[in-house]
Design an enzyme around this catalytic site. Structure first.
Site, PDB file in Angstrom:
ATOM      1  N   VAL A   1       0.739  -1.070   0.101  1.00  0.00           N
ATOM      2  CA  VAL A   1       0.220  -0.027   0.024  1.00  0.00           C
ATOM      3  C   VAL A   1       1.004   1.344   0.018  1.00  0.00           C
ATOM      4  O   VAL A   1       1.592   1.327   0.862  1.00  0.00           O
ATOM      5  CB  VAL A   1      -1.057  -0.187   1.401  1.00  0.00           C
ATOM      6  CG1 VAL A   1      -2.021   1.137   1.265  1.00  0.00           C
ATOM      7  CG2 VAL A   1      -1.618  -1.390   1.348  1.00  0.00           C
ATOM      8  N   CYS A   2       0.683   2.129  -0.880  1.00  0.00           N
ATOM      9  CA  CYS A   2       1.638   3.286  -1.067  1.00  0.00           C
ATOM     10  C   CYS A   2       1.334   4.093   0.096  1.00  0.00           C
ATOM     11  O   CYS A   2       0.296   4.662   0.523  1.00  0.00           O
ATOM     12  CB  CYS A   2       1.176   4.218  -2.221  1.00  0.00           C
ATOM     13  SG  CYS A   2       2.087   5.671  -2.194  1.00  0.00           S
ATOM     14  N   VAL A   3       2.429   4.256   0.802  1.00  0.00           N
ATOM     15  CA  VAL A   3       2.431   5.239   2.043  1.00  0.00           C
ATOM     16  C   VAL A   3       1.880   6.467   1.916  1.00  0.00           C
ATOM     17  O   VAL A   3       0.867   7.152   2.501  1.00  0.00           O
ATOM     18  CB  VAL A   3       3.852   5.396   2.801  1.00  0.00           C
ATOM     19  CG1 VAL A   3       4.965   6.158   2.003  1.00  0.00           C
ATOM     20  CG2 VAL A   3       3.668   6.084   4.271  1.00  0.00           C
TER      21      VAL A   3
END
Lengths: 123, 118, 97, 123, 97, 118
Positions: free
Chosen positions: B76-78
């Protein structure tokens, strides 16, 4: 306090079913509004006419099939149920292809009906 | 073959998340390897464990988590997650929050990278 | 190269751009609302017939069934998710989003 | 283990800026990828050509103005930067309208360039 | 009735449907990516000129500025958010989404 | 006049949420009443307090919460919220989760109902 006249509320459905949730979540709103004793209409134009197509089978997608629920609109107090003629023709659909009886209206009729509403809700 | 997957849209609102899931199932059934599923843009909202879904509907975030339990990397892209309120506290099991560099790695490691979005 | 289109051609320009850019003989796969493009008898039919002459055109069966589309433009091939995977095995994919 | 040849990765930008986040979050990806020593290209077609328009001022919207950051693409190792001719013409734009130097390519050139990529990422 | 369009006419059909259905003299307000429709010198310019003859056409200034559009089709009126509110005071709105 | 607002899209991903906010500010400045803001579809994701936003960007859910503190009713559709993982635990202050009937009430009470979406 004065008793308010019923509001004319129209659902302007334009999205195709299944590719996005608008058709489904829009339907949920229509059903709720039916309980409020207002003057409710629903029009299906552009890709939303596909929401009323017969023979939808979503089993392979693993999602709920909700087209049959549109048939409940009348029972839920949605007095006017329209599809736009041009949207139907462009997509090669006739009333025989639809899961329920609706009134086919041309642009001029729809224009007039929309102009008479108090509230227009897009889905 | 090695397939990397990019998911750009949230669950339920668009079909993208469902299509990605079905594609992955079919790829695994054919013996392919999924190098990872990267969630970006609104796609990060697939990974909240707070979804409360009626029994007669698919539970999208649970489904992802189960895929993760089978060894598929869920990333999951931060930056995208922070913007949309997906914090480590609400993240499903078997997913991790990481940087965009991981998407670059997926592009480099995979034979094919396929995007599902709006 | 495999071109994937997931939007209805009646409301969105993704298909137009795909057809403008796709190399002759590149396969095109229609999924999600993209499958409306291959329904028989629509205003798109002539255009899709031409397209089938230039590209292999596939439509995802699960999405067609979900939308109740049982008649597709001649020459369009139907595929399931496994067929979708097979197309991606053979071609690098691009999703026209 | 064999040393892998650099991958050809192309960002296919098609969305307009500001109406949705794709242009901005896509740019963030491009900048990161620049650090990975691959062969990166970025093409702007359809409404994405507006992302490169000079004179964008988002102050009244209260959002970040990021068009200037596109100028950094070259420094970040994005070797090929294209706009599609037809998209530009349709929108009445010329190179003078853009904030940076890019190569204007026709459909045939873009078709060829896309066909040579290992990975295509849509934003 | 006030018609609101927020999508680019170059990639999306919302504007087409709006123009097909809107009653002559109904005002049309362009916001967000809808403002691309009124940029001068595009392939839409002829169509917008006709539209301005049939409808009052407004474009939201904040969205034009954000997109660097400083030249609009003749006859298009600019408005700020306060003008947007004034339009909604006068007309029941419909957003073509 | 009384204005009701329907927000159909999430924050950051689409401009809809920004447009709705600016419209409301302008309406309040002109002395109008906002009968309520109803969050539906992906719009429910405007109301998570877990957003973590850089200082140089607007904080969309905080902005909504502040509007709520000034007395504007913020109503989040329960069914849409459950589907997307917006639970009472993560809801911003000054908003409430309620049924679709509240949208119907807004349509009845307001002189104008305006929708912001994708």
């Amino acid at each position: 306090m004065e008793e308010q006249a019923p509001r004319k509320i129209m659902f302007v459905n334009r999205r195709a079913p299944h590719g996005s949730i608008y058709a489904y979540e829009g339907l949920e709103v229509i059903l709720i509004f039916g309980a409020y004793d207002q003057e409710i209409s629903a029009v299906f134009l552009d890709d939303a006419v596909f929401s009323l197509k017969k023979g939808q089978d979503t089993s392979e997608l693993g999602v709920k099939e909700f087209s049959a629920t549109f048939r409940a609109l009348e029972a839920y107090g949605v007095e006017n149920r329209y599809v736009e003629k041009e949207s139907m023709e462009q997509r090669g659909l006739t009333l025989d292809d639809l899961i329920m009886d609706v009134e086919v209206v041309d642009g001029a009729t729809l224009r007039k009906a929309m102009g008479e509403q108090d509230v227009l809700l897009p889905f | 073959m090695k397939f990397g997957i990019l998911v750009q849209e949230g669950p339920y609102n668009h079909e993208a998340s469902d299509s990605a899931y079905h594609f992955i199932q079919a790829a695994l059934a054919k013996g392919h390897e999924i190098t990872g599923v990267f969630f970006y843009n609104d796609g990060v909202t697939n990974t909240t464990k707070l979804m409360d879904i009626p029994a007669d509907d698919r539970h999208i975030s649970k489904r992802w988590s189960e895929l993760g339990a089978k060894g598929v990397e869920l990333i999951v892209c931060v930056a995208a997650a922070k913007r949309r309120g997906i914090s480590p506290d609400v993240l499903i099991d078997n997913a991790r929050i990481d940087g965009l560099g991981q998407l670059s790695e997926l592009c480099i490691e995979s034979d094919r990278l396929i995007t599902f979005g709006d | 190269m495999l071109h994937i289109v997931n939007k209805s051609p009646f409301s969105n320009g993704n298909m137009d751009t795909c057809l403008r850019i796709a190399q002759a003989a590149d396969p095109i796969l229609l999924i999600e609302d993209g499958v409306f493009a291959v329904k028989k008898g629509t205003s798109m039919e002539g255009r899709m017939k031409e397209t089938v002459g230039r590209h292999p055109v596939y439509a995802l069966q699960a999405d067609l069934k979900a939308r109740g589309i049982d008649q597709v433009v001649d020459g369009v091939k139907l595929c399931d998710y496994s067929g979708f995977v097979a197309l991606v095995e053979e071609h690098r994919p691009h999703s026209w989003l």
